[in-house]
Design a protein around this motif. Structure first.
Motif, mmCIF file in Angstrom:
data_model
loop_
_atom_site.group_PDB
_atom_site.id
_atom_site.type_symbol
_atom_site.label_atom_id
_atom_site.label_comp_id
_atom_site.label_asym_id
_atom_site.label_seq_id
_atom_site.Cartn_x
_atom_site.Cartn_y
_atom_site.Cartn_z
ATOM 1 N N PRO A 164 0.826 -1.216 0.000
ATOM 2 C CA PRO A 164 0.000 0.000 0.000
ATOM 3 C C PRO A 164 0.859 1.265 0.000
ATOM 4 C CG PRO A 164 -0.870 -1.591 1.568
ATOM 5 C CD PRO A 164 0.465 -2.112 1.118
ATOM 6 N N GLN A 165 0.435 2.233 -0.794
ATOM 7 C CA GLN A 165 1.184 3.487 -0.916
ATOM 8 C C GLN A 165 0.226 4.666 -0.830
ATOM 9 O OE1 GLN A 165 2.383 4.025 -5.305
ATOM 10 N NE2 GLN A 165 2.028 1.822 -5.173
ATOM 11 N N GLY A 166 0.725 5.819 -0.417
ATOM 12 C CA GLY A 166 -0.101 7.012 -0.350
ATOM 13 C C GLY A 166 -1.319 6.816 0.531
ATOM 14 N N ALA A 167 -2.492 7.181 -0.006
ATOM 15 C CA ALA A 167 -3.733 7.076 0.755
ATOM 16 C C ALA A 167 -4.030 5.644 1.177
ATOM 17 C CB ALA A 167 -4.893 7.614 -0.087
ATOM 18 N N ALA A 168 -3.557 4.682 0.414
ATOM 19 C CA ALA A 168 -3.806 3.274 0.742
ATOM 20 C C ALA A 168 -3.147 2.868 2.050
ATOM 21 C CB ALA A 168 -3.322 2.375 -0.391
ATOM 22 N N ARG A 169 -2.042 3.516 2.418
ATOM 23 C CA ARG A 169 -1.375 3.170 3.675
ATOM 24 C C ARG A 169 -2.255 3.529 4.871
ATOM 25 N NH1 ARG A 169 3.606 1.523 3.714
ATOM 26 N NH2 ARG A 169 3.965 2.212 5.855
ATOM 27 N N ASP A 170 -2.964 4.631 4.772
ATOM 28 C CA ASP A 170 -3.845 5.027 5.873
ATOM 29 C C ASP A 170 -5.040 4.086 5.993
ATOM 30 O OD1 ASP A 170 -2.210 7.212 6.408
ATOM 31 O OD2 ASP A 170 -3.313 8.505 5.020
ATOM 32 N N LEU A 171 -5.481 3.538 4.874
ATOM 33 C CA LEU A 171 -6.658 2.678 4.869
ATOM 34 C C LEU A 171 -6.335 1.237 5.242
ATOM 35 C CD1 LEU A 171 -8.342 3.890 1.570
ATOM 36 C CD2 LEU A 171 -9.310 4.125 3.851
ATOM 37 N N GLY A 176 1.059 1.961 10.361
ATOM 38 C CA GLY A 176 2.153 1.637 9.459
ATOM 39 C C GLY A 176 2.475 0.166 9.320
ATOM 40 N N ARG A 177 1.692 -0.704 9.919
ATOM 41 C CA ARG A 177 1.948 -2.152 9.841
ATOM 42 C C ARG A 177 0.698 -2.881 9.384
ATOM 43 N NH1 ARG A 177 -1.171 -4.247 13.640
ATOM 44 N NH2 ARG A 177 -1.422 -3.207 15.666
ATOM 45 N N ALA A 178 0.859 -4.139 9.045
ATOM 46 C CA ALA A 178 -0.276 -4.952 8.636
ATOM 47 C C ALA A 178 -1.247 -5.156 9.801
ATOM 48 C CB ALA A 178 0.216 -6.301 8.127
ATOM 49 N N VAL A 215 -10.355 8.696 -10.781
ATOM 50 C CA VAL A 215 -9.521 9.276 -11.836
ATOM 51 C C VAL A 215 -8.506 10.253 -11.251
ATOM 52 C CG1 VAL A 215 -9.540 10.792 -13.856
ATOM 53 C CG2 VAL A 215 -11.195 8.909 -13.675
ATOM 54 N N ALA A 216 -8.921 11.048 -10.284
ATOM 55 C CA ALA A 216 -7.992 12.012 -9.675
ATOM 56 C C ALA A 216 -6.804 11.295 -9.045
ATOM 57 C CB ALA A 216 -8.729 12.848 -8.624
ATOM 58 N N ALA A 217 -7.058 10.185 -8.346
ATOM 59 C CA ALA A 217 -5.967 9.440 -7.715
ATOM 60 C C ALA A 217 -5.026 8.851 -8.764
ATOM 61 C CB ALA A 217 -6.534 8.330 -6.835
ATOM 62 N N SER A 377 -7.961 5.432 -4.059
ATOM 63 C CA SER A 377 -8.513 6.777 -4.219
ATOM 64 C C SER A 377 -8.631 7.448 -2.850
ATOM 65 C CB SER A 377 -9.875 6.706 -4.913
ATOM 66 O OG SER A 377 -10.839 6.113 -4.076
ATOM 67 N N ASP A 378 -8.548 8.771 -2.838
ATOM 68 C CA ASP A 378 -8.462 9.516 -1.582
ATOM 69 C C ASP A 378 -9.780 9.554 -0.813
ATOM 70 O OD1 ASP A 378 -5.804 10.121 -1.986
ATOM 71 O OD2 ASP A 378 -6.224 11.984 -3.052
ATOM 72 N N ARG A 379 -10.879 9.836 -1.497
ATOM 73 C CA ARG A 379 -12.147 10.099 -0.795
ATOM 74 C C ARG A 379 -12.888 8.817 -0.428
ATOM 75 N NH1 ARG A 379 -17.339 13.674 -2.983
ATOM 76 N NH2 ARG A 379 -18.712 13.185 -1.198
ATOM 77 N N PHE A 380 -13.018 7.899 -1.387
ATOM 78 C CA PHE A 380 -13.843 6.711 -1.154
ATOM 79 C C PHE A 380 -13.027 5.460 -0.868
ATOM 80 C CE2 PHE A 380 -16.577 9.504 -3.740
ATOM 81 C CZ PHE A 380 -17.662 9.612 -2.875
ATOM 82 N N GLY A 381 -11.718 5.536 -0.999
ATOM 83 C CA GLY A 381 -10.866 4.417 -0.619
ATOM 84 C C GLY A 381 -10.981 3.203 -1.518
#
Length: 525
Positions: A164-171, A176-178, A215-217, A377-381
């Motif tokens: 996971p990278q970027g917004a995906a890491r927060d989700l 920061g770990r699995a 698309v924005a992501a 994606s940032d808003r809806f994940g």
């Protein structure tokens, strides 16, 4: 019958309806959907969508699916291609100029437009009983409130926590770990997506704010994807392909899936007396490995987007299998086929459902590699698949990346038919292993008379990329014999695939089976 002194699973027997998935909640939701008036299509959609929360490293709304469907009252089988396409701006030459010999696995170049949501809506409209809104509505609370992470899911999550990278890491990571077994995992943004799909159908995903968010992501990551690419996404009804193994017909989805590989592998193995061999002996494992090398080499050369390939009939012709079988030395391993430039991996979910009217569906749904591209994606994940890594960059190859093309897919749903009657929807997860898994399962059933649960439980082996993976269920003596034949034998860290099946008995009852290599189960009522 299994030895009840030993650990194992009994088949699940029922009459009213049955579902089998790789996670208990997916199976439960499918059964609940049946019991509140849904049919097999509604139940499969509900179970599959929830598995995107239960097993987020395997699948999700940003992925693709394929389905085989036997409607009630007929033994005919329909095929639905729910795979998306490369964006109109895809440029293989630009990727080659950057020095790449294959599509970057976790780059935006590997993101094809997801097709599964369109397929779910089309399935629901054409064959569902409840409608897509009623089917999806009970799932939103799970996405909002979260579910507890299961043990096998946690094992897979830890292996891929760097993806996971970027917004995906927060989700998809916790501090920061699995996520670990027993921890609570939720995707509230996707709950809102499900509401919009319920209200607006496919346009709730492929148009408006959800599409704009995706698309924005992708554009921020350097992709060429546009809202027009998403709006243009359409899945297709198509015709299944067939092959027979000792009187049992195996039904597969046509390309761009790799089902033809399973049919060819079975056809090669039919030239040998597998039934006379020890089912867990070296002779059988060796022949299976050699047949896989040949069948997969044909796949690598021939399979692609059906609009860009022309040799499917040659691949399925009996004389092709006969010639390939003649190349096998029963005592010696041949050199491995040329390694793939397109990526092959193992992360997928599979669900099968049979309802009281004996509508049967075999559905497979994936984001390809574990956590797909790693981009969300940032808003809806929405986590995006990396199915574009299934393309090759070899110029002129039928599976070369190109604008609007579908890549060769590893995911394949299956069904068995005997005497004109559909007897078992089934699937074997495991990326590249899947055709080998289909061939192994049908051989366990036909050659050795195993029931579906025993056929799924049995140890597996798989030869790929120059090594032969042999599960711990085989003896050390067998591994030594395979090594003497020239195989580079290793015990895989992760078990080979996972399978689900429902046998429709001629007497009228259902028999469900679920792979112990996963967390899931079969349930019926």
């Amino acid at each position: 019958m299994r030895d009840f002194h030993l650990p194992g699973r009994s088949p699940v027997l029922a009459e009213g309806g049955m579902a089998a998935t790789s996670h208990p909640l997916g199976t439960l939701v499918a059964i609940e959907t049946l019991r509140r008036g849904g049919n097999a299509v509604d139940a499969a959609i509900a179970g599959a969508v929830l598995l995107g929360l239960c097993e987020p490293q395997m699948t999700g709304l940003g992925g693709d699916c394929f389905a085989l469907l036997k409607p009630a009252g007929t033994e005919d089988i329909l095929a639905l291609n729910g795979s998306g396409r490369a964006p109109a701006g895809a440029d293989p030459e630009a990727i080659r100029r950057e020095g790449h010999e294959s599509i970057p696995l976790h780059g935006v170049e590997a993101v094809t437009v997801p097709g599964a949501v369109d397929a779910f809506c089309k399935l629901s409209d054409a064959h569902g009983a409840l409608g897509i809104q009623d089917t999806l509505a009970p799932l939103t609370r799970y996405f909002e409130e979260g579910i507890r992470v299961a043990p096998r899911v946690a094992f897979d999550w830890a292996e891929a926590e760097a993806t996971p990278q970027g917004a995906a890491r927060d989700l998809f990571l916790k501090d920061g770990r699995a996520f670990r077994a027993g921890e609570l995992f939720a995707l509230p943004g996707q709950a809102e997506v499900l509401r919009r799909v319920g209200e607006h159908g496919r346009d709730g995903f492929y148009a408006g704010e959800v599409a704009e968010d995706m698309v924005a992501a992708l554009r921020a990551a350097g992709g060429s994807h546009t809202v027009e690419d998403f709006a243009a996404t359409r899945c297709d009804w198509t015709d299944p392909i067939f092959g027979s193994y000792r009187g049992t017909e195996m039904v597969e989805h046509p390309p761009n899936g790799q089902g033809a590989t399973a049919i060819l592998m079975n056809a090669i193995l039919s030239h040998f007396d597998i039934a006379s061999m020890d089912p867990l002996g070296s002779a059988r494992a060796h022949l299976e490995a050699e047949a896989a090398k040949l069948a997969y080499d044909a796949r690598n050369r021939l399979l692609a987007d059906p609009d860009h390939m022309a040799r499917l009939e040659h691949m399925l012709a009996p004389e092709t299998a006969e010639k390939l079988a003649a190349m096998i030395d029963p005592t010696r391993a041949m050199a491995a086929a040329t390694p793939l430039t397109e990526a092959i991996h193992k992360d997928t979910i599979y669900i099968t459902v049979v309802d009281r009217d004996r509508m049967a569906i075999s559905l497979i749904y994936s984001i390809f590699h574990s956590f797909g591209s790693g981009i969300a994606s940032d808003r809806f994940g929405i986590l995006f698949q990396n199915r574009g890594a299934g393309f090759t960059l070899e110029p002129g190859h039928p599976n070369e990346l190109g604008p609007g093309k579908r890549p060769m897919h590893t995911i394949i749903p299956g069904m068995l038919r005997e005497g004109g009657r559909v007897t078992m929807p089934f699937g074997v997860m495991g990326g590249g292993y899947q055709p080998n898994g289909h061939a192994r399962l049908i051989s366990n059933l036909v050659d050795f008379g195993l029931d579906p649960q025993s056929a799924i439980d049995a140890p597996r082996s798989f030869s790929e990329a120059g090594s032969m993976k042999v599960e711990r269920g085989y003896s050390d003596a067998v591994r030594a014999e395979l090594a003497e034949m020239g195989h580079a034998v290793e015990i895989p860290e992760t078990p080979l695939g996972g399978a689900q099946a429902i046998r429709i008995d001629e007497a009228g009852y259902l028999e469900g089976a679920s792979d112990p290599r996963k967390d899931g189960c079969a349930l019926g009522y």
